[in-house]
Design a protein around this motif. Structure first.
Motif, PDB file in Angstrom:
ATOM      1  N   GLU B 100     -23.287 -35.384 126.605  1.00  0.00           N
ATOM      2  CA  GLU B 100     -22.060 -36.184 126.481  1.00  0.00           C
ATOM      3  C   GLU B 100     -21.628 -36.161 125.019  1.00  0.00           C
ATOM      4  N   GLY B 101     -20.302 -36.055 124.786  1.00  0.00           N
ATOM      5  CA  GLY B 101     -19.793 -36.027 123.408  1.00  0.00           C
ATOM      6  C   GLY B 101     -19.841 -34.667 122.769  1.00  0.00           C
ATOM      7  N   PHE B 102     -20.089 -33.664 123.581  1.00  0.00           N
ATOM      8  CA  PHE B 102     -20.187 -32.288 123.084  1.00  0.00           C
ATOM      9  C   PHE B 102     -18.905 -31.875 122.356  1.00  0.00           C
ATOM     10  N   THR B 103     -17.771 -32.107 123.014  1.00  0.00           N
ATOM     11  CA  THR B 103     -16.484 -31.675 122.439  1.00  0.00           C
ATOM     12  C   THR B 103     -16.169 -32.463 121.166  1.00  0.00           C
ATOM     13  N   ASP B 104     -16.307 -33.767 121.254  1.00  0.00           N
ATOM     14  CA  ASP B 104     -15.976 -34.607 120.092  1.00  0.00           C
ATOM     15  C   ASP B 104     -16.863 -34.268 118.902  1.00  0.00           C
ATOM     16  N   THR B 105     -18.145 -34.044 119.185  1.00  0.00           N
ATOM     17  CA  THR B 105     -19.079 -33.755 118.091  1.00  0.00           C
ATOM     18  C   THR B 105     -18.691 -32.468 117.382  1.00  0.00           C
ATOM     19  N   ILE B 106     -18.314 -31.460 118.183  1.00  0.00           N
ATOM     20  CA  ILE B 106     -17.941 -30.178 117.560  1.00  0.00           C
ATOM     21  C   ILE B 106     -16.660 -30.341 116.751  1.00  0.00           C
ATOM     22  N   LEU B 107     -15.702 -31.025 117.347  1.00  0.00           N
ATOM     23  CA  LEU B 107     -14.440 -31.220 116.630  1.00  0.00           C
ATOM     24  C   LEU B 107     -14.647 -32.026 115.359  1.00  0.00           C
ATOM     25  N   ALA B 108     -15.693 -32.895 115.391  1.00  0.00           N
ATOM     26  CA  ALA B 108     -15.992 -33.689 114.204  1.00  0.00           C
ATOM     27  C   ALA B 108     -16.842 -32.935 113.210  1.00  0.00           C
ATOM     28  N   GLY B 109     -17.148 -31.653 113.564  1.00  0.00           N
ATOM     29  CA  GLY B 109     -17.959 -30.858 112.633  1.00  0.00           C
ATOM     30  C   GLY B 109     -19.426 -31.167 112.722  1.00  0.00           C
ATOM     31  N   GLY B 110     -19.832 -31.837 113.777  1.00  0.00           N
ATOM     32  CA  GLY B 110     -21.253 -32.174 113.930  1.00  0.00           C
ATOM     33  C   GLY B 110     -22.014 -31.145 114.762  1.00  0.00           C
ATOM     34  N   GLN B 111     -23.314 -31.402 114.955  1.00  0.00           N
ATOM     35  CA  GLN B 111     -24.174 -30.471 115.697  1.00  0.00           C
ATOM     36  C   GLN B 111     -24.301 -30.949 117.152  1.00  0.00           C
ATOM     37  N   ALA B 112     -23.828 -30.118 118.059  1.00  0.00           N
ATOM     38  CA  ALA B 112     -23.881 -30.488 119.477  1.00  0.00           C
ATOM     39  C   ALA B 112     -25.097 -29.827 120.136  1.00  0.00           C
ATOM     40  N   LYS B 113     -25.607 -30.465 121.180  1.00  0.00           N
ATOM     41  CA  LYS B 113     -26.816 -29.945 121.811  1.00  0.00           C
ATOM     42  C   LYS B 113     -26.544 -29.457 123.231  1.00  0.00           C
ATOM     43  N   VAL B 114     -27.158 -28.329 123.549  1.00  0.00           N
ATOM     44  CA  VAL B 114     -27.176 -27.814 124.926  1.00  0.00           C
ATOM     45  C   VAL B 114     -28.650 -27.636 125.283  1.00  0.00           C
ATOM     46  N   LEU B 115     -29.037 -28.201 126.422  1.00  0.00           N
ATOM     47  CA  LEU B 115     -30.460 -28.237 126.765  1.00  0.00           C
ATOM     48  C   LEU B 115     -30.734 -27.347 127.981  1.00  0.00           C
ATOM     49  N   LEU B 116     -31.735 -26.466 127.857  1.00  0.00           N
ATOM     50  CA  LEU B 116     -32.172 -25.647 129.001  1.00  0.00           C
ATOM     51  C   LEU B 116     -33.507 -26.210 129.499  1.00  0.00           C
ATOM     52  N   THR B 117     -33.542 -26.617 130.739  1.00  0.00           N
ATOM     53  CA  THR B 117     -34.777 -27.179 131.318  1.00  0.00           C
ATOM     54  C   THR B 117     -35.312 -26.223 132.382  1.00  0.00           C
ATOM     55  N   ARG B 118     -36.631 -25.907 132.302  1.00  0.00           N
ATOM     56  CA  ARG B 118     -37.259 -25.004 133.290  1.00  0.00           C
ATOM     57  C   ARG B 118     -38.249 -25.783 134.136  1.00  0.00           C
ATOM     58  N   ARG B 119     -38.281 -25.441 135.401  1.00  0.00           N
ATOM     59  CA  ARG B 119     -39.276 -26.024 136.291  1.00  0.00           C
ATOM     60  C   ARG B 119     -40.540 -25.147 136.260  1.00  0.00           C
ATOM     61  N   ALA B 120     -41.692 -25.744 136.584  1.00  0.00           N
ATOM     62  CA  ALA B 120     -42.967 -25.016 136.538  1.00  0.00           C
ATOM     63  C   ALA B 120     -43.000 -23.855 137.520  1.00  0.00           C
ATOM     64  N   SER B 121     -42.305 -24.021 138.648  1.00  0.00           N
ATOM     65  CA  SER B 121     -42.349 -22.980 139.689  1.00  0.00           C
ATOM     66  C   SER B 121     -41.365 -21.843 139.420  1.00  0.00           C
ATOM     67  N   SER B 122     -40.632 -21.969 138.338  1.00  0.00           N
ATOM     68  CA  SER B 122     -39.580 -20.990 138.063  1.00  0.00           C
ATOM     69  C   SER B 122     -40.160 -19.646 137.631  1.00  0.00           C
ATOM     70  N   ASN B 123     -39.457 -18.529 137.989  1.00  0.00           N
ATOM     71  CA  ASN B 123     -39.867 -17.182 137.602  1.00  0.00           C
ATOM     72  C   ASN B 123     -39.673 -16.993 136.094  1.00  0.00           C
ATOM     73  N   MET B 124     -40.735 -16.599 135.426  1.00  0.00           N
ATOM     74  CA  MET B 124     -40.682 -16.502 133.956  1.00  0.00           C
ATOM     75  C   MET B 124     -39.650 -15.498 133.467  1.00  0.00           C
ATOM     76  N   SER B 125     -39.568 -14.362 134.181  1.00  0.00           N
ATOM     77  CA  SER B 125     -38.608 -13.334 133.759  1.00  0.00           C
ATOM     78  C   SER B 125     -37.177 -13.848 133.876  1.00  0.00           C
ATOM     79  N   TYR B 126     -36.907 -14.570 134.954  1.00  0.00           N
ATOM     80  CA  TYR B 126     -35.552 -15.114 135.152  1.00  0.00           C
ATOM     81  C   TYR B 126     -35.260 -16.197 134.104  1.00  0.00           C
TER      82      TYR B 126
END
Lengths: 307, 406
Positions: B100-126
């Motif tokens: 939340e606040g991704f757009t505003d943070t970027i427009l404000a010149g701040g550092q925005a975060k994007v998070l990648l979450t993996r499940r344990a059963s997920s294929n490592m190559s994918y």
């Protein structure tokens, strides 16, 4: 053909073979007779290069085993005491493999295999897996495998141990046949009858040493040229010196219940027996017979070969 | 020399004549190939699959929407979830979360975060492919931001920074989204970093692994059992009464086992090729392009396994011991040697230990040829290592497997 000189083998403290010397003439059967543990198999193992002698030498056909073991082994056929054959192969496959090891190939190998299978009486069972064979049949194949390359000297280590009489007769006949063709045989056994009837020369072994050797008649002569008298009874009260005074009688063994004597040629067995009765012996059984190798072994070692 | 070959050929014949050989030499390895072909499909080529990449947009702003567009691409299935939808959805593999606040943070010149979450059963190559895709999207997004900011009405942007993006002219937003829709001016090339090698996987791992495992198992079990049986039967000792040197007998036995290993390998190669070419199994795996390096590598590997078999036979007293312990040793060598899983994913200590195992060197050689495409020269070092180990095992075997001269 085979000359063994001062052959000795020690395993740590144990001296299995102690300074053995003998010579086997070409085209003859030389026997090593002795009980289990006498050192017969150790001697064979040294002659065929399986064991390195602690000292002494072996010459086969004039070749020193230590100097050229491969040349010696080419002249040898070894038939081990334990049956050493490939159980999953047929008799003819076993023979072909062994012939191939000695360089036999093609038609020569085929005809030699057929000849040997006939000789040992396995021609009609030649393609069956050996694992279905009886003990006697395996023994015969074991013998044939040692002969496949036509060796000059065959070492037979107790080849008739634990088999039926028919198979034994077959093996003994094969041995006579190959000797008739000029092969020399070194034959170890603990069967007196076999040694006596088969061997031209014999060495009697015990505890790694040769106790006596020579032809059968020479060995028997060591017992004296007379009759063997064996008595059983109660001999405690009688001193052995009492009977030793009896003329024509030589004491071989004296114990509380048994005594053995040699009645010398020329002496009357009946007179000797009368004298023995007269000396106060209480007898339960009397045996009179011609001496044999068993008696010689008893004389040399103080115990029977079958002990 | 003829006697040596005679012994070797005879031994090979006896091994092959065993009824169990059909099972161990042919059926069981092929069963493994079928099994792996089923669980691995046609390989690990990422271009032939679609990687699911769900995105939870908790921001809802125009820059978040633009970022989602940057994530889209061939082979990636991007589905956008609102915060409400995300709360009721279970993501089975992986998902991207735009804060939340991704757009505003970027427009404000701040550092925005994007998070990648993996499940344990997920294929490592994918997962790896998704991660790379995320980095590519970030770079392209930044590039477009720079282009947009450079050409934008500076007053309007400054006002927007001060008053939030709601005041930003819709035309400016549209211009940014148009930039995003254009072919990217920034090219992002992704390669495996480090040594420049991917971790072997799929058929590239499992088929060579099956071969390495079955060769060592066949040679060790078959060889140890047969030689121990020969010791017990006395046939080995009887061979020593023949006009052969002791080392000739050992060499004959070693050659016989080497031929057995090569037979096992040849069976697998021929069978795999036939099954693949006749499309009986769905695999994209052929041995023939690698034969020039494969043949010397397999000869060295089989020789090494045979020498190890001779050495072990000298230690075993009974065929039961030989059978049980050879199985165990074969399994350990296969596992630690990288036949079951890539050496690259094993702990450092196991990889170091692998340097002393013939199976590990065989796998290195095979991966060099098949996975890394290094050509026949890839097998030179593995071959040298295998020959050195073969010499060591043979020297030890000549001491343990006594056939005469005590």
């Amino acid at each position: 053909m085979l000359r063994v000189e001062h052959l000795t083998k020690s395993f740590g403290e144990l001296i299995a073979v102690d300074g053995l010397s003998f010579t086997a003439e070409a085209g003859k059967i030389f026997g090593l007779l002795g009980p289990n543990g006498a050192g017969k198999t150790t001697t064979i193992s040294m002659i065929c290069g399986l064991l390195r002698p602690s000292s002494g030498s072996v010459h086969v056909d004039g070749i020193d085993l230590g100097a050229d073991p491969i040349a010696v082994k080419r002249r040898l056929g070894v038939v081990p005491q334990e049956i050493a054959i490939y159980e999953d192969l047929s008799a003819v496959e076993n023979l072909r493999f062994w012939g191939g090891i000695y360089g036999l190939r093609g038609a020569a190998l085929r005809s030699r295999c057929e000849e040997l299978l006939r000789l040992v009486g396995l021609a009609d069972r030649s393609t069956e897996p050996v694992r279905v064979f009886s003990g006697g049949m395996k023994r015969r194949l074991n013998l044939a495998m040692g002969l496949v390359h036509g060796p000059k000297l065959v070492l037979l280590d107790e080849p008739t141990a634990g088999i039926d009489p028919q198979a034994r007769l077959n093996i003994l006949q094969v041995v006579r046949d190959i000797v008739a063709e000029g092969t020399t045989v070194l034959y170890t056994t603990h069967y007196l009858e076999e040694a006596e009837h088969l061997c031209d020369e014999l060495a009697i072994m015990d505890h790694g040493k040769i106790l006596a050797q020579g032809s059968i008649s020479e060995l028997k002569a060591q017992l004296g040229d007379g009759s063997l008298l064996t008595l059983q009874g109660d001999f405690d009260p009688v001193q052995p010196e009492k009977v030793s005074a009896i003329g024509g009688l030589r004491t071989l063994e004296w114990s509380a219940e048994r005594a053995r004597f040699m009645v010398e040629r020329g002496a009357s067995v009946g007179t000797v027996l009368e004298d023995l009765y007269g000396s106060g012996l209480h007898l339960r059984d009397v045996q009179i017979k011609e001496p044999n190798l068993e008696d010689l072994f008893l004389k040399l070692t103080g115990r029977e070969l079958r002990d | 020399m003829r006697a040596l070959v005679h012994i070797a050929v005879q031994d090979l014949r006896m091994h092959l004549a065993e009824k169990s050989s059909i099972f161990f030499l042919l059926l069981m390895p092929l069963g493994f190939v079928f099994f792996f072909s089923m669980i691995n499909g046609s390989g690990d080529e990422i271009t032939e699959v679609t990687v699911a990449l769900p995105v939870v947009d908790r921001d809802g702003g125009f820059l978040a929407k633009a970022f989602v567009e940057q994530l889209r691409g061939e082979n990636f299935r991007v589905e956008v979830y609102s915060p409400e939808e995300a709360d009721t959805t279970v993501f089975g593999t992986r998902f991207v979360e735009i804060a939340e606040g991704f757009t505003d943070t970027i427009l404000a010149g701040g550092q925005a975060k994007v998070l990648l979450t993996r499940r344990a059963s997920s294929n490592m190559s994918y997962d790896l492919a998704a991660e790379v895709r995320l980095h590519e999207a970030q770079v392209r997004f930044l590039g477009n931001l720079i282009r947009w900011a450079g050409a934008a009405d500076s007053v309007a942007v400054e006002e927007a920074v001060e008053e939030s993006d709601r005041t930003l002219d819709s035309a400016e937003k549209g211009r940014f989204l148009a930039l995003v829709a254009e072919p990217s001016t920034v090219t992002v090339a992704s390669e495996f970093a480090g040594r420049g090698r991917p971790v072997p996987s799929g058929m590239g791992q499992s088929i060579p692994g099956v071969m390495v495992m079955f060769v060592v198992m066949t040679v060790l079990i078959g060889g140890s059992e047969a030689l121990t049986k020969e010791k017990q039967l006395g046939t080995l000792q009887r061979l020593a009464t023949a006009p052969l040197r002791r080392l000739e007998i050992l060499a004959g036995k070693t050659l016989g086992l080497t031929l057995l290993g090569l037979t096992q390998a040849a069976v697998l190669i021929v069978a795999t090729e036939l099954l693949v070419r006749t499309k009986l199994i769905s695999m994209d795996f052929l041995w023939t392009p690698h034969l020039l390096g494969l043949v010397p590598l397999l000869v060295c590997y089989c020789l090494c396994a045979a020498a190890l078999g001779v050495f072990l036979s000298g230690l075993f007293r009974t065929t039961q011991q030989a059978e049980g312990l050879a199985w165990l040793i074969g399994m350990v060598l296969s596992g630690i040697g990288g036949a079951w899983w890539p050496l690259e994913i094993m702990p450092h200590s196991m990889r170091v230990l692998g340097n002393f195992l013939p199976t590990a060197w065989a796998m290195k050689g095979l991966h060099g040829l098949i996975t890394f495409g290094l050509g026949p020269t890839a097998v030179i070092v593995p071959c040298i290592a295998l020959l050195a180990m073969a010499a060591l095992f043979w020297a030890l075997g000549s001491r343990t497997l006594r056939v005469a001269e005590r």
